[in-house]
Design a protein around this motif. Structure first.
Motif, PDB file in Angstrom:
ATOM      1  N   ASP A   1      53.516  29.579  21.483  1.00  8.20           N
ATOM      2  CA  ASP A   1      53.547  28.646  20.191  1.00  8.20           C
ATOM      3  C   ASP A   1      53.903  27.229  20.639  1.00  8.20           C
TER       4      ASP A   1
ATOM      5  N   ASN B   1      49.489  24.773  15.650  1.00  5.76           N
ATOM      6  CA  ASN B   1      49.710  24.400  14.013  1.00  5.76           C
ATOM      7  C   ASN B   1      49.775  22.953  14.088  1.00  5.76           C
TER       8      ASN B   1
ATOM      9  N   LYS C   1      43.130  29.482  12.146  1.00  3.77           N
ATOM     10  CA  LYS C   1      44.117  29.872  11.433  1.00  3.77           C
ATOM     11  C   LYS C   1      43.886  29.266   9.947  1.00  3.77           C
TER      12      LYS C   1
ATOM     13  N   ARG D   1      61.783  31.753   9.473  1.00  3.19           N
ATOM     14  CA  ARG D   1      61.862  30.951   8.239  1.00  3.19           C
ATOM     15  C   ARG D   1      62.321  31.885   7.082  1.00  3.19           C
TER      16      ARG D   1
ATOM     17  N   SER E   1      57.244  32.484  14.227  1.00  2.00           N
ATOM     18  CA  SER E   1      58.265  31.506  13.931  1.00  2.00           C
ATOM     19  C   SER E   1      59.614  32.573  14.576  1.00  2.00           C
TER      20      SER E   1
ATOM     21  N   ARG F   1      62.324  32.521  16.852  1.00  2.00           N
ATOM     22  CA  ARG F   1      63.585  31.459  17.348  1.00  2.00           C
ATOM     23  C   ARG F   1      64.510  32.128  18.419  1.00  2.00           C
TER      24      ARG F   1
HETATM   25  C1  E4P Z   1      52.876  30.421  14.134  1.00  2.00           C
HETATM   26  O1  E4P Z   1      51.717  30.519  14.692  1.00  2.00           O
HETATM   27  C2  E4P Z   1      53.594  29.461  13.988  1.00  2.00           C
HETATM   28  O2  E4P Z   1      52.730  28.163  14.770  1.00  2.00           O
HETATM   29  C3  E4P Z   1      55.031  29.021  14.375  1.00  2.00           C
HETATM   30  O3  E4P Z   1      55.413  30.363  15.130  1.00  2.00           O
HETATM   31  C4  E4P Z   1      55.984  28.628  13.507  1.00  2.00           C
HETATM   32  O4  E4P Z   1      57.223  28.780  13.899  1.00  2.00           O
HETATM   33  P1  E4P Z   1      58.305  27.812  13.324  1.00  2.00           P
HETATM   34  O5  E4P Z   1      58.751  28.291  11.851  1.00  2.00           O
HETATM   35  O6  E4P Z   1      59.483  27.784  14.396  1.00  2.00           O
HETATM   36  O7  E4P Z   1      58.133  26.377  13.109  1.00  2.00           O
END
Ligand code: E4P
Length: 217
Positions: free
Chosen positions: A6, A28, A83, A132, A164, A166
């Motif tokens: 990512d 993204n 996307k 998130r 997302s 972490r």
């Molecule tokens: C996935 O395609 C997103 O780009 C990404 O996982 C978002 O992660 P974040 O919530 O840490 O920004």
């Protein structure tokens, strides 16, 4: 489980790719901003580096705009996954773009119902955002489990792309639940190699080895 990275940081992608850790890449608008580079240029470079899908995100809010942007992004390389956001317009765009034989990654998914709609609309990937949800004290992994159950109940072929992410623990949990893919920042993938007992054991072995006075090379 496939690993997507990512990031739009080409050096980080290259390093992981050399180890066989990259099955695809997700980007993204925020990651493109962070790279400081032109979206077409950096996306093309990434697509040339790896064999797997590279997600590039549309920014239009209405389906017509998403479809036009999606076609434009798909023209960058054959391995582009377009996307689109999980809105009603995003689902319309997903239907049209996937009907044209293009890979579509439906992103910003926060509920099982949204994931069900994305599968019906022909998404190649659904991206539920774990971190998130965790930030709101909602267990993001429960969502992955629910989507896995629903997709398996009906044989949907849409791949669950846990996003997302972490922590290294998120990677383990996503794999245990049966996510098809997990996309994570390079640092999280590297952190999966860490264990305090590995470091402690290595330290003890090296101290004992020094006492033998031997050399291997
Ligand atoms: C996935 O395609 C997103 O780009 C990404 O996982 C978002 O992660 P974040 O919530 O840490 O920004």
């Amino acid at each position: 489980m496939k690993f997507f990275v990512d990031t739009a940081d080409v050096d980080a992608i290259a390093e992981l790719n050399e180890l066989g850790m990259v099955d695809g890449v997700t980007t993204n608008p925020s990651l493109i901003m962070k790279s400081g580079r032109d979206i077409r240029e950096v996306t093309k470079q990434i697509c040339d580096m790896i064999d797997g899908p590279v997600s590039a995100e549309t920014v239009a809010l209405e389906s017509e705009g998403m479809i036009a942007e999606g076609r434009e992004l798909a023209a960058i390389a054959d391995n582009i996954a377009i996307k689109v956001p999980l809105t009603w317009d995003g689902l319309k765009a997903c239907r049209v773009l996937s009907g044209e034989g293009r890979m579509v990654n439906v992103t910003l998914c926060f509920s099982a119902n949204q994931a069900l709609l994305a599968a019906k609309a022909g998404a190649t990937f659904i991206s539920p955002f774990i971190g998130r949800l965790d930030d709101l004290n909602i267990d993001g992994m429960d969502l992955i489990g629910d989507i896995r159950t629903i997709y398996d109940n009906y044989g949907f072929e849409t791949q669950i792309l846990a996003a997302s992410i972490r922590t290294a623990n998120h990677m383990k949990e996503a794999a245990l639940i049966g996510a098809d893919v997990a996309t994570a920042p390079p640092a999280v993938i590297q952190a999966m190699a860490n264990h305090a007992l590995t470091d402690k054991g290595l330290d003890a072995f090296l101290k004992d080895w020094e006492k033998t006075g031997q050399k291997i090379l």
